[in-house]
Design a protein around this motif. Structure first.
Motif, PDB file in Angstrom:
ATOM      1  N   ILE A 180       0.881  -1.170   0.000  1.00 33.14           N
ATOM      2  CA  ILE A 180       0.000   0.000   0.000  1.00 33.14           C
ATOM      3  C   ILE A 180       0.913   1.213   0.000  1.00 33.14           C
ATOM      4  N   ARG A 181       0.696   2.114  -0.951  1.00 33.39           N
ATOM      5  CA  ARG A 181       1.519   3.323  -1.027  1.00 33.39           C
ATOM      6  C   ARG A 181       0.668   4.499  -1.467  1.00 33.39           C
ATOM      7  N   ALA A 233      -3.179   0.016  -3.799  1.00 38.13           N
ATOM      8  CA  ALA A 233      -2.699  -1.313  -3.450  1.00 38.13           C
ATOM      9  C   ALA A 233      -2.026  -1.854  -4.698  1.00 38.13           C
ATOM     10  N   VAL A 234      -0.780  -2.285  -4.547  1.00 39.49           N
ATOM     11  CA  VAL A 234       0.021  -2.692  -5.697  1.00 39.49           C
ATOM     12  C   VAL A 234       0.577  -4.097  -5.471  1.00 39.49           C
ATOM     13  N   VAL A 283      -1.538  -1.927 -10.134  1.00 40.64           N
ATOM     14  CA  VAL A 283      -2.468  -1.350  -9.160  1.00 40.64           C
ATOM     15  C   VAL A 283      -3.700  -2.244  -9.156  1.00 40.64           C
ATOM     16  N   VAL A 284      -4.031  -2.786  -7.971  1.00 41.15           N
ATOM     17  CA  VAL A 284      -5.167  -3.697  -7.868  1.00 41.15           C
ATOM     18  C   VAL A 284      -6.310  -3.107  -7.045  1.00 41.15           C
ATOM     19  N   GLY A 285      -6.099  -1.913  -6.473  1.00 43.07           N
ATOM     20  CA  GLY A 285      -7.139  -1.253  -5.704  1.00 43.07           C
ATOM     21  C   GLY A 285      -6.698   0.140  -5.327  1.00 43.07           C
ATOM     22  N   TYR A 286      -7.663   0.953  -4.907  1.00 39.04           N
ATOM     23  CA  TYR A 286      -7.329   2.297  -4.436  1.00 39.04           C
ATOM     24  C   TYR A 286      -8.368   2.780  -3.444  1.00 39.04           C
ATOM     25  N   ALA A 287      -7.949   3.733  -2.638  1.00 34.71           N
ATOM     26  CA  ALA A 287      -8.835   4.399  -1.690  1.00 34.71           C
ATOM     27  C   ALA A 287      -8.524   5.884  -1.735  1.00 34.71           C
ATOM     28  N   ALA A 288      -9.562   6.716  -1.634  1.00 31.83           N
ATOM     29  CA  ALA A 288      -9.410   8.170  -1.670  1.00 31.83           C
ATOM     30  C   ALA A 288     -10.157   8.780  -0.488  1.00 31.83           C
ATOM     31  N   ALA A 348      -4.325   3.498 -14.247  1.00 29.18           N
ATOM     32  CA  ALA A 348      -4.625   2.242 -13.551  1.00 29.18           C
ATOM     33  C   ALA A 348      -5.754   2.428 -12.546  1.00 29.18           C
ATOM     34  N   ILE A 349      -5.770   3.549 -11.842  1.00 30.60           N
ATOM     35  CA  ILE A 349      -6.851   3.837 -10.899  1.00 30.60           C
ATOM     36  C   ILE A 349      -8.186   3.911 -11.644  1.00 30.60           C
ATOM     37  N   ALA A 350      -8.182   4.587 -12.796  1.00 30.81           N
ATOM     38  CA  ALA A 350      -9.407   4.703 -13.589  1.00 30.81           C
ATOM     39  C   ALA A 350      -9.906   3.335 -14.021  1.00 30.81           C
ATOM     40  N   ARG A 351      -9.004   2.448 -14.425  1.00 29.39           N
ATOM     41  CA  ARG A 351      -9.413   1.109 -14.859  1.00 29.39           C
ATOM     42  C   ARG A 351     -10.009   0.336 -13.677  1.00 29.39           C
ATOM     43  N   VAL A 352      -9.351   0.408 -12.518  1.00 27.68           N
ATOM     44  CA  VAL A 352      -9.885  -0.264 -11.324  1.00 27.68           C
ATOM     45  C   VAL A 352     -11.276   0.274 -11.010  1.00 27.68           C
ATOM     46  N   HIS A 353     -11.419   1.593 -11.037  1.00 28.76           N
ATOM     47  CA  HIS A 353     -12.702   2.239 -10.728  1.00 28.76           C
ATOM     48  C   HIS A 353     -13.802   1.728 -11.655  1.00 28.76           C
TER      49      HIS A 353
END
Length: 153
Positions: free
Chosen positions: A9-10, A62-63, A68-73, A19-24
């Motif tokens: 996690i970074r 999350a990498v 990138v396999v996930g994100y949080a904002a 990558a964030i857009a694709r996950v979203h």
């Protein structure tokens, strides 16, 4: 996978926007089939991530390996987004991202979730969030009933 097979996690950087857009997009399509079809293409979502999400929120990714396999904002003390690639759900990735969010907002975290999103609701409730109010569809652009959840340490 990373060299030792772990998840990292970074803090997100601008180079993560695509990558964030694709996950979203992939996550919303898989986890919330009741939503209207996405009207915006990948390029538009990348621009939104770059120009809005990354500028207005604290964002973690999350990498695994280079992916990138996930994100949080987090916007102040509001969790605006927590999305995972569909193939990594139920593997602890969301919990690791949520733990980072809670460290970033030690006074507590609020979020909105669609009432129909029973999977997300159960996830947050397992992590100590409680419902503080419900809404009949007026406060989101999808015009769906939602609820506010809150976690306080």
């Amino acid at each position: 996978m990373t060299d030792d097979g772990t998840l990292q996690i970074r803090d997100a950087v601008e180079a993560d926007a695509s990558a964030i857009a694709r996950v979203h997009m992939d996550s919303r399509a898989a986890a919330m089939p009741y939503l209207p079809p996405q009207r915006r293409g990948h390029a538009e979502v990348v621009a939104w991530v770059r120009e809005v999400v990354l500028r207005e929120c604290r964002v973690w990714v999350a990498v695994r390996g280079a992916e990138v396999v996930g994100y949080a904002a987090l916007d102040g003390d509001v969790l605006d987004h927590l999305y995972l690639r569909p193939d990594v759900r139920r593997q602890g990735v969301g919990t690791l991202l949520l733990d980072e969010v809670r460290r970033g907002s030690p006074g507590g975290v609020s979020l909105h979730v669609f009432q129909q999103n029973t999977g997300a609701r159960a996830f947050y409730e397992r992590h100590g969030f409680v419902v503080v109010d419900t809404n009949d569809r007026e406060r989101n652009m999808e015009k769906l009933p939602d609820m506010t959840l809150r976690w306080v340490p």
